[in-house]
Motif scaffolding. Structure first.
Motif, PDB file in Angstrom:
ATOM      1  N   PHE A   1       0.820  -1.207   0.000  1.00  0.00           N
ATOM      2  CA  PHE A   1       0.000   0.000   0.000  1.00  0.00           C
ATOM      3  C   PHE A   1       0.854   1.257   0.000  1.00  0.00           C
ATOM      4  O   PHE A   1       0.739   2.112  -0.879  1.00  0.00           O
ATOM      5  N   TRP A   2       1.724   1.404   0.995  1.00  0.00           N
ATOM      6  CA  TRP A   2       2.489   2.643   1.081  1.00  0.00           C
ATOM      7  C   TRP A   2       3.580   2.721   0.014  1.00  0.00           C
ATOM      8  O   TRP A   2       3.920   3.822  -0.458  1.00  0.00           O
ATOM      9  N   VAL A   3       4.103   1.565  -0.406  1.00  0.00           N
ATOM     10  CA  VAL A   3       5.092   1.572  -1.478  1.00  0.00           C
ATOM     11  C   VAL A   3       4.451   2.022  -2.786  1.00  0.00           C
ATOM     12  O   VAL A   3       5.007   2.839  -3.524  1.00  0.00           O
ATOM     13  N   THR A   4       3.269   1.514  -3.093  1.00  0.00           N
ATOM     14  CA  THR A   4       2.564   1.917  -4.311  1.00  0.00           C
ATOM     15  C   THR A   4       2.257   3.410  -4.304  1.00  0.00           C
ATOM     16  O   THR A   4       2.449   4.100  -5.315  1.00  0.00           O
ATOM     17  N   ALA A   5       1.803   3.924  -3.178  1.00  0.00           N
ATOM     18  CA  ALA A   5       1.471   5.347  -3.092  1.00  0.00           C
ATOM     19  C   ALA A   5       2.703   6.226  -3.276  1.00  0.00           C
ATOM     20  O   ALA A   5       2.593   7.368  -3.749  1.00  0.00           O
ATOM     21  N   GLY A   6       3.878   5.721  -2.915  1.00  0.00           N
ATOM     22  CA  GLY A   6       5.103   6.491  -3.111  1.00  0.00           C
ATOM     23  C   GLY A   6       5.655   6.378  -4.514  1.00  0.00           C
ATOM     24  O   GLY A   6       6.114   7.356  -5.101  1.00  0.00           O
TER      25      GLY A   6
END
Length: 494
Positions: A75-80
Motif C-alpha cells: 500500500f504505502w510503497v505503491t502510493a510512493g
C-alpha cells in the motif's frame, strides 16, 4: 473458495484467530485465543474482543496466505512509487518498476495484493459489526467494539474508493459471490456513516490498555481527510478544529522525535499501525520493511544489517528541500561513516523510520506505520481554510508545521520563513509542497497528487520521460477479480 474479494466464512474466520502475529499481541492488550471452536464463538464478551482484535491484526499480518497485511508494504510503497516521491530498485518485483513508471496494468501484483488484503479485512469488520450486537455483554464495551470495527471498515473503504473508484460495497457477512459495484457517492456515504459512528469512541484509553486502537480523534481526523478529498472544505475544517480543540494531540518540537521508537503512540500519533520488533531477528516480513526497503546496503559499513534499498527517493524530492530544513536531515541519509573514520557520500536514501540509538543495526525495526498524525490535521486545516477564504487560519496552521521544520534540535534556524501574502493558488502549491516534505514514505503522495489533479504536471518534473495520463487518477481493477466477477467494470483506459 472462488470469490471476488475472498470472503471469509465464519469457520474460516475462526482459523484466522490462530494466525494473529506476535506483532499484534505487542500492540493490543487483549490477545486472541490460540484455538477456538466454531460452535462456541461469538458467544461471550471475550469473543467480541477477539473478533475486533482480528481486524487490527490483519492491518499488519504476516500470515495473510499469499499476501502480507494491509499496511505491511504494497500500500504505502505503491502510493510512493506512483508519484514524484520514489523510484524502484527492487529487481525481483517488476510490478514495482511498472508502478514507478506508470506502465502498470490490471495484472499488477501489488494492486492485486492491495485489493485482496483490504477486502479480507473488511470482511472481518463486517462479521464483527453484524455479530457483536447479538452477544450478551457489557453494553458500553459492545458499542465501543462495534464502532472500532466501523472505523476500520471506513478507513479501508476510503483507501479503496480513492484508488479504484466504483467497487463492490460489501457490508454483510453473507453476500453474493459476484456483487455489483456501487457508485463512488454511495461508498463515500457509507464511509462517512461508519466514521461518524466511530466519533463516539473514547478520546483515549488507560495507559497500557489499548495503544493502537481507534479513538474519537482518529475518527474525526480521518473524516476530515474524507471531506477534504470530496472538496467539502467546511466540514473538513470543522473536524480538524475538533481534533485540535480536544487538546489530545500536539507536534513534537523536533521533527526527529516523530520517528523515535519512544514516540510511538505519543502526542503526534493519531492512528498508527504497529509491526513489532521481530525479537531482534533478521526477519524481513515482520518488521514493516521500512529499514529493509529504504536503507542502503552501503550502511553495512556502520554495522547495519538487512538494508536492501529497494525503494529510493527521487533526486528531485531531495533537491526540493531547503538545505536547513530539519526534515531533510531526518528523512534522508546521504553519507556513510566508515570504520576508519572516513565518510563516503552516497545518493539519498530514506532513513526516517530508523532510530539509530534504539536499533543501531536496523535489523528489527519496531516503528509504526503512521496512518494519520497531527501534522496532517494542521495541513488539512490550512488547505481547507485557504479554499474557504479564511486566510488567518490558513497561515496559522501551515506555519506551525513550517516553524517546526526550522528547529534543528537546539535552536530555530534562520530559514524557512513563515508564509505570507500568497495568492490562493500560490497557497495551494505551498501546502502541497509542505505535505511532500512532511510525509515522505508515509503512503500519502499519490493520494495528494490525485486529489489535487497534479499527477500530469508534477510527476514528469521528478521523473523525466514519465508522463501520467488521465487514466492514472484511478488504478485498474485487478484482472483476477474481473475474471471472477462479471459485474465488475474496468476503469477507463485499462
Amino acid at each position: 473458495m472462488k470469490s471476488t474479494y475472498n470472503f471469509i466464512k465464519p469457520a474460516a474466520f475462526v482459523l484466522l484467530l490462530t494466525m494473529i502475529t506476535p506483532s499484534c499481541k505487542k500492540f493490543l492488550t487483549e490477545d486472541p485465543k490460540n484455538v477456538v471452536a466454531v460452535t462456541n464463538f461469538y458467544q461471550t464478551e471475550q469473543d467480541a474482543v477477539f473478533a475486533v482484535n482480528a481486524i487490527y491484526a490483519w492491518l499488519n499480518s504476516i500470515s495473510s496466505g499469499s499476501y502480507a497485511g494491509v499496511y505491511l508494504n504494497s500500500f504505502w510503497v505503491t502510493a510512493g512509487l506512483a508519484s514524484d516521491e520514489m523510484n524502484n530498485q527492487e529487481i525481483f518485483s517488476p510490478y514495482y518498476d511498472q508502478t514507478a513508471t506508470f506502465t502498470y496494468s490490471s495484472q499488477n501484483n501489488a494492486l492485486q495484493e492491495i485489493w485482496y488484503t483490504h477486502y479480507k479485512t473488511i470482511t472481518l469488520a463486517n462479521i464483527a459489526i453484524e455479530r457483536i450486537p447479538l452477544i450478551q455483554m457489557d453494553a458500553t464495551l459492545r458499542t465501543r467494539l462495534v464502532n472500532e470495527a466501523k472505523f476500520l471498515r471506513g478507513m479501508l473503504y476510503f483507501d479503496m474508493v480513492r484508488m479504484f473508484g466504483s467497487i463492490p460495497l460489501v457490508l454483510k457477512e453473507s453476500e453474493p459471490l459476484t456483487p455489483s459495484i456501487s457508485s463512488v457517492d454511495d461508498i463515500y456515504a457509507q464511509i462517512i456513516s461508519d466514521l461518524s459512528d466511530a466519533e463516539s469512541l473514547p478520546l483515549n484509553y488507560p495507559p497500557g490498555d489499548g495503544r493502537g486502537r481507534a479513538t474519537s480523534g482518529a475518527a474525526k481526523a480521518l473524516l476530515a481527510k474524507v471531506y477534504l478529498t470530496r472538496g467539502d472544505y467546511t466540514n473538513c475544517a470543522a473536524k480538524c478544529k475538533e481534533v485540535i480543540n480536544s487538546g489530545e494531540y500536539a507536534l513534537w518540537d523536533d521533527f526527529a522525535d516523530v520517528f523515535k521508537l519512544s514516540s510511538r503512540g505519543g502526542k503526534e500519533a493519531i492512528f498508527s499501525v504497529g509491526f513489532g520488533d521481530a525479537g531482534g531477528a533478521i526477519i524481513f516480513w515482520e518488521v514493516g520493511q521500512f529499514n529493509v526497503r529504504l536503507l542502503p546496503t552501503a550502511l553495512s559499513a556502520e554495522g547495519v544489517e538487512n538494508a536492501q534499498g529497494w525503494q529510493v527517493p527521487t533526486q528531485d524530492l531531495y533537491d526540493s528541500y531547503d538545505a536547513n530544513d530539519r526534515r531533510r536531515a531526518v528523512t534522508f541519509v546521504t553519507e556513510v561513516h566508515n570504520p576508519d573514520g572516513s565518510i563516503t557520500s552516497i545518493k539519498p536514501y530514506i532513513q526516517k523510520y530508523w532510530d539509530r540509538i534504539a536499533e543501531p543495526k536496523a535489523n528489527g525495526t519496531a516503528n509504526d506505520y503512521p496512518v494519520i498524525r497531527y501534522a496532517d490535521v494542521l495541513l488539512m486545516l490550512a488547505e481547507a481554510s485557504n479554499e474557504l477564504g479564511n486566510t488567518a487560519d490558513a497561515y496559522t496552521y501551515i506555519n506551525m508545521v513550517r516553524k517546526r521544520a526550522r528547529f534543528d534540535g537546539t535552536v530555530y534556524r534562520d530559514a524557512l520563513p513563515d508564509y505570507t501574502n500568497l495568492s490562493q493558488e500560490e497557497f495551494r502549491a505551498a501546502v502541497l509542497k509542505e505535505r511532500r516534505w512532511e510525509f515522505v514514505a508515509e503512503g500519502q503522495r499519490w493520494f495528494d497528487l490525485a486529489r489535487t489533479h497534479t499527477l500530469e504536471t508534477l510527476v514528469p518534473i521528478a521523473k523525466p520521460g514519465v508522463t501520467p495520463q488521465t487514466k492514472h487518477y484511478l488504478f485498474p481493477l485487478p484482472q483476477r477479480e474481473i475474471d471472477l466477477n462479471p459485474n465488475l467494470v474496468q476503469n477507463t483506459g485499462y
